[in-house]
Scaffold this motif. Structure first.
Motif, PDB file in Angstrom:
ATOM      1  N   TYR A   1      25.911  12.560  31.886  1.00  0.00           N
ATOM      2  CA  TYR A   1      26.611  11.963  30.770  1.00  0.00           C
ATOM      3  C   TYR A   1      27.855  12.987  30.290  1.00  0.00           C
ATOM      4  CZ  TYR A   1      23.026   8.621  29.958  1.00  0.00           C
ATOM      5  OH  TYR A   1      22.052   7.536  30.255  1.00  0.00           O
ATOM      6  N   GLU A   2      27.511  14.465  30.506  1.00  0.00           N
ATOM      7  CA  GLU A   2      28.582  15.277  30.057  1.00  0.00           C
ATOM      8  C   GLU A   2      29.882  15.081  31.133  1.00  0.00           C
ATOM      9  OE1 GLU A   2      27.370  19.067  29.900  1.00  0.00           O
ATOM     10  OE2 GLU A   2      25.867  18.519  28.266  1.00  0.00           O
ATOM     11  N   VAL A   3      29.535  14.819  32.268  1.00  0.00           N
ATOM     12  CA  VAL A   3      30.592  14.751  33.311  1.00  0.00           C
ATOM     13  C   VAL A   3      31.288  13.248  33.020  1.00  0.00           C
ATOM     14  CG1 VAL A   3      30.927  14.425  35.616  1.00  0.00           C
ATOM     15  CG2 VAL A   3      29.448  15.967  34.974  1.00  0.00           C
TER      16      VAL A   3
ATOM     17  N   ILE B   1      11.515  21.582  32.507  1.00  0.00           N
ATOM     18  CA  ILE B   1      10.981  21.057  33.996  1.00  0.00           C
ATOM     19  C   ILE B   1      12.129  21.289  35.237  1.00  0.00           C
ATOM     20  CG2 ILE B   1       9.259  19.682  33.348  1.00  0.00           C
ATOM     21  CD1 ILE B   1      10.981  17.427  34.166  1.00  0.00           C
ATOM     22  N   TYR B   2      13.458  21.510  34.431  1.00  0.00           N
ATOM     23  CA  TYR B   2      14.634  21.643  35.236  1.00  0.00           C
ATOM     24  C   TYR B   2      14.866  22.911  35.628  1.00  0.00           C
ATOM     25  CZ  TYR B   2      15.413  16.636  33.995  1.00  0.00           C
ATOM     26  OH  TYR B   2      15.058  15.242  33.784  1.00  0.00           O
ATOM     27  N   SER B   3      15.326  23.178  37.020  1.00  0.00           N
ATOM     28  CA  SER B   3      15.757  24.380  37.286  1.00  0.00           C
ATOM     29  C   SER B   3      16.816  25.086  36.469  1.00  0.00           C
ATOM     30  CB  SER B   3      16.186  24.545  38.631  1.00  0.00           C
ATOM     31  OG  SER B   3      14.812  24.100  39.603  1.00  0.00           O
ATOM     32  N   PRO B   4      16.640  26.248  35.938  1.00  0.00           N
ATOM     33  CA  PRO B   4      17.800  26.671  35.251  1.00  0.00           C
ATOM     34  C   PRO B   4      19.310  27.077  35.959  1.00  0.00           C
ATOM     35  CG  PRO B   4      15.898  27.669  34.469  1.00  0.00           C
ATOM     36  CD  PRO B   4      15.319  27.041  35.573  1.00  0.00           C
ATOM     37  N   CYS B   5      18.794  27.283  37.014  1.00  0.00           N
ATOM     38  CA  CYS B   5      20.254  27.740  37.990  1.00  0.00           C
ATOM     39  C   CYS B   5      21.038  26.501  38.130  1.00  0.00           C
ATOM     40  CB  CYS B   5      19.725  28.242  39.462  1.00  0.00           C
ATOM     41  SG  CYS B   5      18.550  27.134  40.296  1.00  0.00           S
ATOM     42  N   LEU B   6      20.579  25.249  38.319  1.00  0.00           N
ATOM     43  CA  LEU B   6      21.346  24.110  38.327  1.00  0.00           C
ATOM     44  C   LEU B   6      22.194  23.708  37.288  1.00  0.00           C
ATOM     45  CD1 LEU B   6      18.919  21.535  40.453  1.00  0.00           C
ATOM     46  CD2 LEU B   6      21.294  22.531  41.093  1.00  0.00           C
ATOM     47  N   LEU B   7      21.245  23.848  36.086  1.00  0.00           N
ATOM     48  CA  LEU B   7      21.805  23.765  34.842  1.00  0.00           C
ATOM     49  C   LEU B   7      23.250  24.694  34.497  1.00  0.00           C
ATOM     50  CD1 LEU B   7      18.596  23.201  32.508  1.00  0.00           C
ATOM     51  CD2 LEU B   7      19.924  21.481  33.396  1.00  0.00           C
TER      52      LEU B   7
ATOM     53  N   PRO C   1      19.116  16.987  35.449  1.00  0.00           N
ATOM     54  CA  PRO C   1      18.960  15.923  34.334  1.00  0.00           C
ATOM     55  C   PRO C   1      19.918  14.849  33.907  1.00  0.00           C
ATOM     56  CG  PRO C   1      19.366  18.334  33.449  1.00  0.00           C
ATOM     57  CD  PRO C   1      19.328  18.314  35.075  1.00  0.00           C
ATOM     58  N   ILE C   2      19.870  13.830  33.366  1.00  0.00           N
ATOM     59  CA  ILE C   2      20.773  12.675  33.174  1.00  0.00           C
ATOM     60  C   ILE C   2      21.779  13.349  32.129  1.00  0.00           C
ATOM     61  CG2 ILE C   2      19.477  11.450  31.391  1.00  0.00           C
ATOM     62  CD1 ILE C   2      21.643  10.078  34.005  1.00  0.00           C
ATOM     63  N   GLU C   3      21.610  14.166  31.226  1.00  0.00           N
ATOM     64  CA  GLU C   3      22.450  14.760  30.449  1.00  0.00           C
ATOM     65  C   GLU C   3      23.594  15.371  30.859  1.00  0.00           C
ATOM     66  OE1 GLU C   3      18.627  13.899  28.183  1.00  0.00           O
ATOM     67  OE2 GLU C   3      19.328  15.126  30.205  1.00  0.00           O
TER      68      GLU C   3
END
Length: 389
Positions: free
Chosen positions: A232-234, A367-373, A227-229
């Protein structure tokens, strides 16, 4: 290998190529109306094209149809070999070292033809080991007269458990563990990175920023997208670095950090490659950007969740791979889900649609994989700091 035909007279667009096809009729069959594809690709096409269906016949009885290559030793001097391989940019970058090793191991004067997506042809610019490129799907007339064919639709268990270049090498008849890792590093023509528009855009940006990171958050399937968020945090944590993202209407309208910029490279492979080349480093989901960075000898940080980095970036010395260490309610990373397995993917004994996200993501309402998050922000920042120094 699979053979596809149309049940109507029509023009079809497929992976950058246009095909004018008519239904086949017996007994006088026009083989130009038969498309030849890999099995896995054929299954995907059948899901998307309602007027295509599979034709089954004994192709080896057709005069001039190539035999399946069983070993390198079976290929004689002056033979003609066609390799069928579609797929994403990363899939083809990983194929490049295997193609070079294969061609250099063949007898003299063997002609090597690659059948791949027309919109990927540029990737093979300047690759001397490839004598010709034809579109995939390809008309049967394009391969009649060739002696051997190779495809990569077999041994999916090996595909899921091996580095992809090693998988290719195995099916081409090599023991990949006897080949030096340095020979498995890809490279592409620097001529692909000469988009004047993109290079001028980067020169203008460098008037204000000393360090520039090109970012790719996308992927061919939802479960590998970031996700783009997260970006943005990085960016908020690294205010002295400019982050360049391929433009997208949805994200352009969101509030963003002042060090995030948008550059539209979505419709040109050469502009995309030029943006990677023009940056100081790359931040990428498990997708094409870090493969291209490796092929350009450019440093990158790649984020891995469903697929282990050992299966993709092991032979990339310029890439820092960050693997998720996620333990969820229904899965642990890496789970191994990918588009290569989506057609036959089962979850709890039923078919599962990966376009909706992975099972764990659905459970959590995203929709985003929790592992990546779950990959810690400080690890991403540390990795980027390392490649930028």
């Amino acid at each position: 290998m699979m053979f596809l035909v149309s049940d109507i007279k029509a023009s079809f667009e497929c992976y950058g190529s246009s095909y004018d096809l008519e239904p086949i009729s017996y007994p006088m069959i026009n083989v130009a109306n038969i498309l030849v594809v890999e099995d896995t690709l054929g299954k995907r096409i059948l899901k998307k094209q309602e007027h295509f269906f599979e034709a089954k016949f004994e192709a080896e009885k057709i005069l001039g149809f190539p035999s399946k290559m069983v070993s390198i030793g079976s290929v004689s001097t002056g033979a003609k070999v066609v390799i069928l391989r579609g797929g994403g940019i990363g899939d083809l970058i990983l194929l490049l070292p295997a193609l070079r090793i294969f061609k250099n191991s063949l007898p003299e004067k063997v002609k090597l033809t690659l059948a791949t997506f027309r919109n990927r042809f540029d990737l093979f610019e300047g690759i001397d080991e490839i004598d010709d490129i034809i579109p995939l799907p390809t008309r049967m007339t394009n391969i009649l007269g060739m002696d051997y064919y190779v495809e990569f639709s077999e041994y999916l268990d090996l595909f899921r458990s091996s580095h992809m270049t090693d998988y290719y090498l195995t099916l081409l008849g090599f023991d990949p563990y006897k080949i030096e890792p340095s020979f498995k590093q890809p490279d592409i023509s620097k001529g692909l990175s000469k988009s004047q528009r993109v290079l001028e855009w980067f020169r203008d940006l460098r008037r204000y920023w000393q360090k520039i990171v090109y970012v790719n958050t996308g992927a061919s399937d939802t479960i590998r997208r970031v996700p783009i968020e997260v970006i943005y945090e990085v960016a908020a944590a690294m205010t002295d670095v400019a982050f360049v993202i391929s433009s997208n209407v949805d994200i352009e309208n969101r509030e963003k950090p002042p060090n995030v910029f948008f550059l539209d490279t979505r419709y040109s492979l050469k502009e995309y490659i030029s943006a990677i080349f023009g940056s100081d480093g790359v931040l990428s989901s498990d997708s094409s950007a870090y493969h291209l960075a490796a092929a350009l000898n450019k440093p990158a940080v790649a984020l891995f969740g469903p697929i282990s980095s050992k299966l993709r970036s092991r032979y990339y010395p310029t890439v820092i791979s960050l693997d998720a260490e996620y333990k969820g309610q229904v899965c642990n990373s890496p789970c191994g889900l990918s588009t290569a397995t989506e057609i036959d993917q089962n979850y709890n004994d039923s078919k599962y649609d990966l376009s909706k996200g992975c099972p764990e993501a659905s459970l959590k309402g995203t929709i985003y994989s929790p592992c990546l998050l779950s990959i810690p922000l400080d690890k991403i920042v540390h990795g980027l700091s390392e490649i930028l120094t």
